[in-house]
Motif scaffolding. Structure first.
Motif, short mmCIF file in Angstrom:
data_model
loop_
_atom_site.label_atom_id
_atom_site.label_comp_id
_atom_site.label_asym_id
_atom_site.label_seq_id
_atom_site.Cartn_x
_atom_site.Cartn_y
_atom_site.Cartn_z
N ALA A 160 -7.55 -43.65 43.29
CA ALA A 160 -8.19 -42.94 42.19
C ALA A 160 -9.56 -43.52 41.89
N LYS A 161 -9.67 -44.83 41.98
CA LYS A 161 -10.94 -45.49 41.68
C LYS A 161 -12.00 -45.13 42.73
N VAL A 162 -11.58 -45.13 44.00
CA VAL A 162 -12.50 -44.76 45.08
C VAL A 162 -13.06 -43.36 44.82
N LEU A 163 -12.19 -42.45 44.38
CA LEU A 163 -12.61 -41.06 44.16
C LEU A 163 -13.48 -40.92 42.91
N THR A 164 -13.05 -41.54 41.81
CA THR A 164 -13.82 -41.40 40.58
C THR A 164 -15.20 -42.06 40.70
N ASP A 165 -15.30 -43.11 41.50
CA ASP A 165 -16.60 -43.76 41.70
C ASP A 165 -17.60 -42.80 42.34
N LYS A 166 -17.07 -41.80 43.08
CA LYS A 166 -17.96 -40.82 43.71
C LYS A 166 -18.05 -39.55 42.87
N GLY A 167 -17.61 -39.60 41.64
CA GLY A 167 -17.76 -38.46 40.74
C GLY A 167 -16.68 -37.39 40.86
N ILE A 168 -15.61 -37.68 41.57
CA ILE A 168 -14.51 -36.70 41.67
C ILE A 168 -13.57 -36.92 40.49
N ASN A 169 -13.17 -35.81 39.84
CA ASN A 169 -12.26 -35.92 38.70
C ASN A 169 -10.85 -36.21 39.18
N VAL A 170 -10.27 -37.26 38.66
CA VAL A 170 -8.88 -37.58 39.02
C VAL A 170 -8.04 -37.66 37.76
N ASP A 171 -6.91 -36.97 37.76
CA ASP A 171 -5.96 -37.08 36.66
C ASP A 171 -4.56 -37.31 37.23
N TYR A 172 -3.69 -37.81 36.37
CA TYR A 172 -2.31 -38.01 36.77
C TYR A 172 -1.45 -37.04 35.97
N ALA A 173 -0.60 -36.28 36.66
CA ALA A 173 0.33 -35.41 35.95
C ALA A 173 1.67 -36.13 35.90
N ILE A 174 2.06 -36.53 34.69
CA ILE A 174 3.25 -37.37 34.57
C ILE A 174 4.40 -36.61 33.95
N HIS A 175 5.42 -36.39 34.74
CA HIS A 175 6.62 -35.74 34.24
C HIS A 175 7.38 -36.73 33.35
N PRO A 176 8.02 -36.23 32.28
CA PRO A 176 8.71 -37.17 31.38
C PRO A 176 9.68 -38.11 32.09
N VAL A 177 10.33 -37.64 33.15
CA VAL A 177 11.32 -38.52 33.79
C VAL A 177 10.82 -39.10 35.12
N ALA A 178 9.50 -39.05 35.35
CA ALA A 178 8.98 -39.68 36.57
C ALA A 178 9.22 -41.17 36.48
N GLY A 179 9.46 -41.79 37.63
CA GLY A 179 9.72 -43.23 37.63
C GLY A 179 11.20 -43.48 37.60
N ARG A 180 11.58 -44.64 37.11
CA ARG A 180 13.00 -44.99 37.14
C ARG A 180 13.66 -44.70 35.81
N MET A 181 12.88 -44.43 34.78
CA MET A 181 13.42 -44.13 33.46
C MET A 181 12.43 -43.22 32.77
N PRO A 182 12.88 -42.47 31.76
CA PRO A 182 11.91 -41.66 31.00
C PRO A 182 10.80 -42.55 30.46
N GLY A 183 9.57 -42.18 30.73
CA GLY A 183 8.44 -42.94 30.21
C GLY A 183 8.03 -44.13 31.05
N HIS A 184 8.84 -44.41 32.09
CA HIS A 184 8.56 -45.61 32.88
C HIS A 184 7.25 -45.50 33.66
N MET A 185 6.91 -44.29 34.13
CA MET A 185 5.69 -44.11 34.92
C MET A 185 4.44 -44.48 34.12
N ASN A 186 4.42 -44.12 32.84
CA ASN A 186 3.27 -44.48 32.00
C ASN A 186 3.09 -45.99 31.95
N VAL A 187 4.22 -46.69 31.84
CA VAL A 187 4.16 -48.15 31.78
C VAL A 187 3.62 -48.71 33.10
#
Lengths: 471, 104
Positions: A335-362
């Motif tokens: 993401a950093k490589v891309l944003t450094d060149k002006g490309i918009n990067v976002d993360y779409a985080i599903h509530p249960v992504a990761g190993r527990m609800p909210g874990h991906m945000n952490v």
């Protein structure tokens, strides 16, 4: 009430208020950390109070002091070191471990007070019932949480473990627990009664947790957490201490609601989860039998790098596979490589992504992903139409368009509308299904390309390829 | 039923109700930290470990008191530490951003 009892009761009351307000504040991201701090202040007050109480009462002998201080010091050292050192991907199993010892401590208190009455002492129901509940619930959470820890950390196989006669054994164990209850409540004390209750509840904890798949573990951990709360409350009845009753009941109730909400976020019911046999957890590791269908297009790291380098808007969709492969550093680097060149990067985080609800945000916060790049489901979905490349990393069911249709296992589950973006790249180890066991038509869509790789290795290659095109 | 038991039972039931009430819909982002925070609160069982250590008078009881103190200390110390670490990650970001803005 003596003066000491009055003062200590009042301080216990203050600490109970701290727990309730603390939990209340933890419901909002802005105040959550202060909420936890307030609850810690309550805990500190309660501990100071009990220290003063036992010093003033003076019944503790020198060996008592030594075992107490030694136990506390070792426990604090172990707990704090573990909590500080643990990688964020391993937090779920650590919480489960802390829960296990909490249940263990509650059971120990029940056993202690039961044995202290002496062999053959007559018991009142007001004493023996809480002791029984304390020991049994504490025992179940102790062994159950240890198995959950093992499953989450991979020391115990994540797939449901079942064997012939498991149901019969379950019934026998439940009957044995009821028999131990009868002995403990209907007659005089006997050390074997409480040992029977403890042993059977430990076995029950194992039998309850082993058949449950790794992916469902978070809900089980949360449920056992509520159980421990109840065990602690019953320990409070046993030693007649109200701060244990209040805090234990609070956690028991709040933990139950939290469990229901977690199960809801994962589109599962608690009853289904406990029935077991569902959810293989690390299903991506499964056999080579998952042949690649002909209508799926494979791509290479080099090609993905090219696509990303010429995109304007990139959406990263991280899933369980990313957490399992501990690839959060690599994804942040890309993401950093891309944003450094002006490309918009976002993360779409599903509530249960990761190993527990909210874990991906952490996990992402841990590798310094800017907070405003993390889009929750409602925010992310309208953005897919303007997304040039969606990069799905180790996610499956949460992107499955079948959820919009009726009549399948994941119908009605909230999903990320990844299929609406102009191009989709899926990084995945194989074609295996997610834990719902449903095929994902996203993978064979015209604008979808698959990159079969471990998330960590695959991302490293993509980062290298992307850099080459951006320079 | 003794007065003491009734008082404890009343406290128990009312605390359950408070627990149900205080836990309305919480965002998924906070579910893992919330679980961990609740886990730390039942570390209050450490108070019970003190109580039994004060009553221990022979080896089987000393051993149980040691186990209780160790288990409870791991629960309470580890529980609060790991919860704080998790939540610290959320509020570090906006704070850092604020500082950045202040510099500009």
């Amino acid at each position: 009430m003596s003066a000491l009892q009055t003062v200590s009761s009042l301080i216990y009351l203050i600490s109970a208020v701290c727990y309730v307000l603390g939990v209340h504040m933890m419901r909002s991201p802005k105040t959550a950390r202060h909420g936890n701090g307030l609850s810690a202040v309550g805990m500190f007050l309660a501990v100071i109070t009990i220290i003063v109480t036992i010093i003033v009462e003076g019944t503790i002998d020198s060996v008592g002091w030594i075992v107490l201080i030694l136990g506390l010091a070792l426990g604090i050292l172990y707990g704090v070191v573990k909590a500080r050192k643990v990688p964020m991907t391993d937090v779920p199993q650590l919480v489960s471990l802390f829960n296990a010892v909490g249940g263990g401590a509650a059971a120990v208190i029940g056993i202690f007070d039961y044995l202290l009455k002496g062999d053959g002492a007559a018991l009142s129901l007001a004493f023996s019932l809480p002791v029984f509940l304390d020991v049994v619930i504490g025992g179940i959470t102790f062994s159950g949480s240890l198995i959950a820890t093992g499953k989450l950390s991979g020391k115990v196989p994540g797939k449901p473990i079942t064997f012939p006669g498991a149901r019969l054994l379950n019934i026998i164990v439940v009957i044995a627990i009821l028999v131990s209850a009868w002995f403990m409540m209907a007659s005089t004390t006997n050390v074997w009664y409480v040992i029977l209750a403890l042993a059977m509840s430990l076995i029950f904890g194992l039998l309850m947790t082993l058949p449950i798949g790794g992916a469902d573990m978070p809900v089980v951990v949360s449920l056992l957490n509520a159980f421990t709360g109840l065990a602690v409350a019953f320990a409070g009845f046993v030693i007649n201490n109200q701060v244990l009753i209040i805090a234990g009941a609070l956690v028991g109730a709040a933990g139950t609601i939290l469990t229901l909400q977690m199960a809801d976020a994962m589109n599962r019911s608690v009853a289904n989860i406990l029935a077991g046999g569902f959810g293989t957890g690390d299903s991506d590791t499964s056999s080579a039998a998952d042949a690649v269908p002909v209508d799926v297009k494979e791509t290479s790291a080099d090609d993905i790098g090219l696509q990303l380098a010429y995109a304007h808007n990139v959406m990263i969709v991280p899933g369980y596979g990313l957490a399992a492969a501990q690839a959060q550093h690599e994804v942040a680097e890309l993401a950093k490589v891309l944003t450094d060149k002006g490309i918009n990067v976002d993360y779409a985080i599903h509530p249960v992504a990761g190993r527990m609800p909210g874990h991906m945000n952490v996990l992402l916060a841990d590798v310094n992903v800017p907070y405003e790049q993390m889009k929750q489901l409602d925010e992310a979905n309208p953005m897919f139409e303007n997304t040039d490349v969606s990069l799905v990393i180790g996610a499956n069911d949460v992107t499955n368009p079948l959820a919009r249709e009726s009549g399948n296992e994941i119908s009605g589950m909230p999903i990320l509308d990844v299929d609406k973006s102009k191009s989709v790249v899926v990084i995945k180890r194989s074609m295996s299904t997610g834990y719902a066991g449903v095929q994902n038509p996203l993978f064979s869509m015209d604008n979808t390309q698959m990159f079969f790789s471990d998330a960590k290795k695959g991302l490293q290659d993509i980062v290298a390829a992307t850099k080459q095109y951006l320079e | 039923m003794s007065e003491e038991l009734f008082t404890n039972l009343a406290i128990f039931v009312l605390s359950l109700l408070v627990g149900f009430e205080v836990m309305s819909k919480i965002p998924a982002t906070l579910q893992t930290p919330m679980m961990s925070g609740a886990n730390a609160i039942h570390g209050v069982v450490v108070v019970g470990a003190f109580v039994i250590a004060a009553e221990a008078n022979s080896w089987p009881f000393y051993i149980l008191a040691f186990l209780g103190a160790f288990f409870a200390a791991v629960n309470v110390a580890g529980g609060y530490t790991v919860t704080d670490r998790m939540l610290g990650m959320f509020d570090r970001k906006p704070a850092a951003k604020q500082e950045e803005a202040d510099h500009k």
